[in-house]
Design a protein around this motif. Structure first.
Motif, mmCIF file in Angstrom:
data_model
loop_
_atom_site.group_PDB
_atom_site.id
_atom_site.type_symbol
_atom_site.label_atom_id
_atom_site.label_comp_id
_atom_site.label_asym_id
_atom_site.label_seq_id
_atom_site.Cartn_x
_atom_site.Cartn_y
_atom_site.Cartn_z
ATOM 1 N N ARG A 213 -1.132 -16.998 -43.016
ATOM 2 C CA ARG A 213 -1.886 -16.127 -43.914
ATOM 3 C C ARG A 213 -1.002 -15.656 -45.066
ATOM 4 N N THR A 214 0.246 -15.308 -44.733
ATOM 5 C CA THR A 214 1.231 -14.877 -45.724
ATOM 6 C C THR A 214 2.584 -15.438 -45.289
ATOM 7 N N PRO A 215 3.641 -15.263 -46.092
ATOM 8 C CA PRO A 215 4.966 -15.730 -45.667
ATOM 9 C C PRO A 215 5.489 -15.050 -44.407
ATOM 10 N N SER A 216 4.848 -13.957 -43.974
ATOM 11 C CA SER A 216 5.307 -13.278 -42.761
ATOM 12 C C SER A 216 4.210 -13.137 -41.706
ATOM 13 N N LEU A 217 3.090 -13.812 -41.903
ATOM 14 C CA LEU A 217 1.967 -13.731 -40.969
ATOM 15 C C LEU A 217 1.460 -15.143 -40.689
ATOM 16 N N SER A 218 1.600 -15.574 -39.434
ATOM 17 C CA SER A 218 1.278 -16.953 -39.065
ATOM 18 C C SER A 218 0.026 -17.022 -38.203
ATOM 19 N N ARG A 219 -0.677 -18.129 -38.334
ATOM 20 C CA ARG A 219 -1.868 -18.400 -37.530
ATOM 21 C C ARG A 219 -1.667 -19.747 -36.852
ATOM 22 N N TYR A 220 -1.733 -19.768 -35.519
ATOM 23 C CA TYR A 220 -1.529 -20.993 -34.759
ATOM 24 C C TYR A 220 -2.722 -21.233 -33.835
ATOM 25 N N TYR A 221 -3.016 -22.512 -33.593
ATOM 26 C CA TYR A 221 -4.127 -22.893 -32.724
ATOM 27 C C TYR A 221 -3.707 -24.028 -31.798
ATOM 28 N N ILE A 222 -4.304 -24.042 -30.616
ATOM 29 C CA ILE A 222 -4.194 -25.203 -29.730
ATOM 30 C C ILE A 222 -5.583 -25.528 -29.179
ATOM 31 N N GLN A 223 -5.837 -26.796 -28.987
ATOM 32 C CA GLN A 223 -7.081 -27.233 -28.358
ATOM 33 C C GLN A 223 -7.105 -26.762 -26.913
ATOM 34 N N CYS A 224 -8.255 -26.243 -26.478
ATOM 35 C CA CYS A 224 -8.395 -25.781 -25.097
ATOM 36 C C CYS A 224 -9.752 -26.223 -24.572
ATOM 37 N N GLU A 225 -9.985 -26.048 -23.298
ATOM 38 C CA GLU A 225 -11.258 -26.415 -22.713
ATOM 39 C C GLU A 225 -12.360 -25.504 -23.242
ATOM 40 N N TRP A 343 -16.079 -33.836 -39.246
ATOM 41 C CA TRP A 343 -16.316 -34.648 -38.039
ATOM 42 C C TRP A 343 -15.243 -35.727 -37.912
ATOM 43 N N TRP A 344 -14.954 -36.422 -39.008
ATOM 44 C CA TRP A 344 -13.944 -37.484 -38.987
ATOM 45 C C TRP A 344 -12.569 -36.934 -38.637
ATOM 46 N N PHE A 345 -12.175 -35.842 -39.263
ATOM 47 C CA PHE A 345 -10.849 -35.281 -39.049
ATOM 48 C C PHE A 345 -10.732 -34.733 -37.626
ATOM 49 N N SER A 346 -11.802 -34.122 -37.122
ATOM 50 C CA SER A 346 -11.787 -33.629 -35.736
ATOM 51 C C SER A 346 -11.661 -34.783 -34.757
ATOM 52 N N LYS A 347 -12.395 -35.854 -34.998
ATOM 53 C CA LYS A 347 -12.362 -37.029 -34.129
ATOM 54 C C LYS A 347 -10.986 -37.689 -34.141
ATOM 55 N N LEU A 348 -10.335 -37.627 -35.296
ATOM 56 C CA LEU A 348 -9.023 -38.251 -35.440
ATOM 57 C C LEU A 348 -7.933 -37.498 -34.695
ATOM 58 N N MET A 349 -8.029 -36.150 -34.628
ATOM 59 C CA MET A 349 -6.903 -35.341 -34.184
ATOM 60 C C MET A 349 -7.012 -34.808 -32.763
ATOM 61 N N HIS A 350 -8.195 -34.822 -32.156
ATOM 62 C CA HIS A 350 -8.374 -34.198 -30.847
ATOM 63 C C HIS A 350 -8.424 -35.214 -29.716
ATOM 64 N N ARG A 351 -8.119 -34.733 -28.527
ATOM 65 C CA ARG A 351 -8.329 -35.497 -27.301
ATOM 66 C C ARG A 351 -9.714 -35.154 -26.736
ATOM 67 N N PHE A 352 -10.539 -36.177 -26.501
ATOM 68 C CA PHE A 352 -11.859 -35.993 -25.934
ATOM 69 C C PHE A 352 -11.843 -36.373 -24.459
ATOM 70 N N PRO A 353 -12.605 -35.682 -23.618
ATOM 71 C CA PRO A 353 -12.612 -36.003 -22.181
ATOM 72 C C PRO A 353 -13.003 -37.441 -21.882
ATOM 73 N N HIS A 354 -13.844 -38.030 -22.740
ATOM 74 C CA HIS A 354 -14.321 -39.388 -22.470
ATOM 75 C C HIS A 354 -13.381 -40.469 -22.990
ATOM 76 N N HIS A 355 -12.286 -40.095 -23.635
ATOM 77 C CA HIS A 355 -11.406 -41.094 -24.233
ATOM 78 C C HIS A 355 -10.850 -42.050 -23.181
ATOM 79 N N SER A 356 -11.017 -43.324 -23.439
ATOM 80 C CA SER A 356 -10.407 -44.364 -22.613
ATOM 81 C C SER A 356 -9.066 -44.749 -23.226
#
Length: 391
Positions: A213-225, A343-356
């Motif tokens: 958000r700023t040089p001293s305020l960070s926002r982080y995310y991780i994929q979860c169930e 949709w494309w960017f989400s599909k590219l970067m995430h792990r899906f439960p059905h992925h073979s």
């Protein structure tokens, strides 16, 4: 009461529309369900396209974003321990601006204060009347008293759970929807960002995003169930998992600290067609939702505002009924392009439960193609910085 345009929703899209209308001498009243303080306490994304910044300047609310925003001329994509940069400036000549949505809203409220625009807070039981007629109106409860505003047009900027979309008869609207089988666990921390630009990470443990958000305020995310809960994640557990999903060099540079906000956001794609019924128009989340991958939510709402402002100004200045009638068509053309990119960017970067195993190999191949192909990088850069508004 009477005004020319009633705007339901006092978030950034409703306020932006109100201020743009003011520049053309078009009166509006904004109705907001919450208090002003509550609206300004909402934590939202903050990657702004050039088009949105231009609209803020046009609305008289662009000074602070130009002064305090952080221009980003690229972003990083990582997979495993590999990483590469998409250069926005090289491929498009443009950049994006990192500037919190809360600050955008604050700037728009300040602009509305300066112009004396009317905003009604803590309104309840909003009802839309006669939207399919030449004499629409909106009524609402405030401090126990029912009030009514006659108007020419109604703009529904009241989000997914607002009254505007469901005021369109069910037989007149169609929904398109995709729900993703995961969410984003996010924290806000008073720590410097791990990198000067955003990092989108694809790992065998799932997606991660390093933002700020700023040089001293960070926002982080991780994929979860999808059914996960913040109570399941201590700060230490979050930081440990984030480090596992980043390239070793970035993980080693990560500065951790106590979270000051923690939440889980579901991911979904949603579009309502059409985005208008009679003299009722939908903007932003009232009409469509995108996954947060690529930061298109607020920016797509801003494009709706652009098209609606253009249509209404033509109506009042030139009696151009065609511009109003074509609002949904123009807005949806850009909405679907933003939906496709998210949709494309989400599909590219995430792990899906059905992925073979094959799916994972194809995902890796597509990331490596993006890394090596300039045309693919240009296409991504053009979508990320924002497609032009086509009238």
């Amino acid at each position: 009461m009477r005004t020319q345009v009633v705007i339901i929703g006092g978030g950034p899209s409703g306020l932006l529309l109100a201020q743009l209308l003011h520049t053309c001498g078009i009166d509006s009243i904004v109705l907001e369900r919450r208090t002003r303080a509550h609206v300004l306490a909402r934590i939202r994304a903050g990657v702004l396209e050039t088009g949105l910044i231009d609209l803020l300047e046009q609305a008289g609310a662009g000074a602070r974003v130009r002064q305090d925003g952080m221009p980003h001329e690229g972003t990083w994509i990582s997979y495993g321990d590999e990483a590469f940069r998409i250069d926005f400036a090289k491929h498009t000549g443009k950049s994006v601006m990192v500037y919190g949505q809360t600050e955008v809203t604050r700037d728009l409220y300040a602009a509305r204060d300066r112009t004396g625009g009317q905003t009604e807070f803590e309104v309840e039981d909003v009802r839309i009347e006669g939207a399919d007629s030449d004499a629409p109106a909106v009524s609402y409860l405030q401090t126990g008293q029912r009030k009514r505003i006659a108007c020419d047009f109604i703009a529904g900027c009241d989000g997914f759970h607002g009254v505007s979309r469901t005021s369109i008869p069910e037989a007149k609207r169609r929904y398109y929807e995709k729900t993703y089988p995961f969410g984003w666990l996010g924290i806000l921390s008073e720590t410097p960002p791990v990198n000067d630009e955003l990092i989108y990470a694809n790992s065998d443990r799932g997606f991660a995003l390093c933002s700020m958000r700023t040089p001293s305020l960070s926002r982080y995310y991780i994929q979860c169930e999808a059914g996960d809960h913040t109570d399941n994640w201590s700060d230490d557990a979050f930081w440990a998992e984030l480090k596992r999903r980043l390239p070793a060099e970035q993980a080693a540079n990560l500065i951790t600290g106590p979270s000051i906000e923690k939440s889980i956001a579901p991911l979904r794609s949603f579009v309502c067609e059409p985005m208008q019924w009679g003299r009722l128009f939908l903007c932003g989340d009232a009409a469509h939702i995108v996954p947060p991958t690529g930061a298109k939510g607020l920016n797509t709402a801003a494009s709706d505002v652009h098209y609606l402002f253009s249509a209404l100004s033509r109506w009042y200045q030139n009696n151009d009924a065609d511009a109003v009638a074509q609002y949904s068509q123009h807005a949806l053309a850009r909405v679907w392009k933003a939906e496709r990119f998210s949709w494309w960017f989400s599909k590219l970067m995430h792990r899906f439960p059905h992925h073979s195993g094959f799916d994972l190999r194809m995902q890796r191949a597509e990331i490596e193609f993006l890394r090596s192909n300039q045309a693919a990088q240009q296409a991504m850069a053009e979508n990320y910085v924002g497609l032009p508004y086509d009238d």
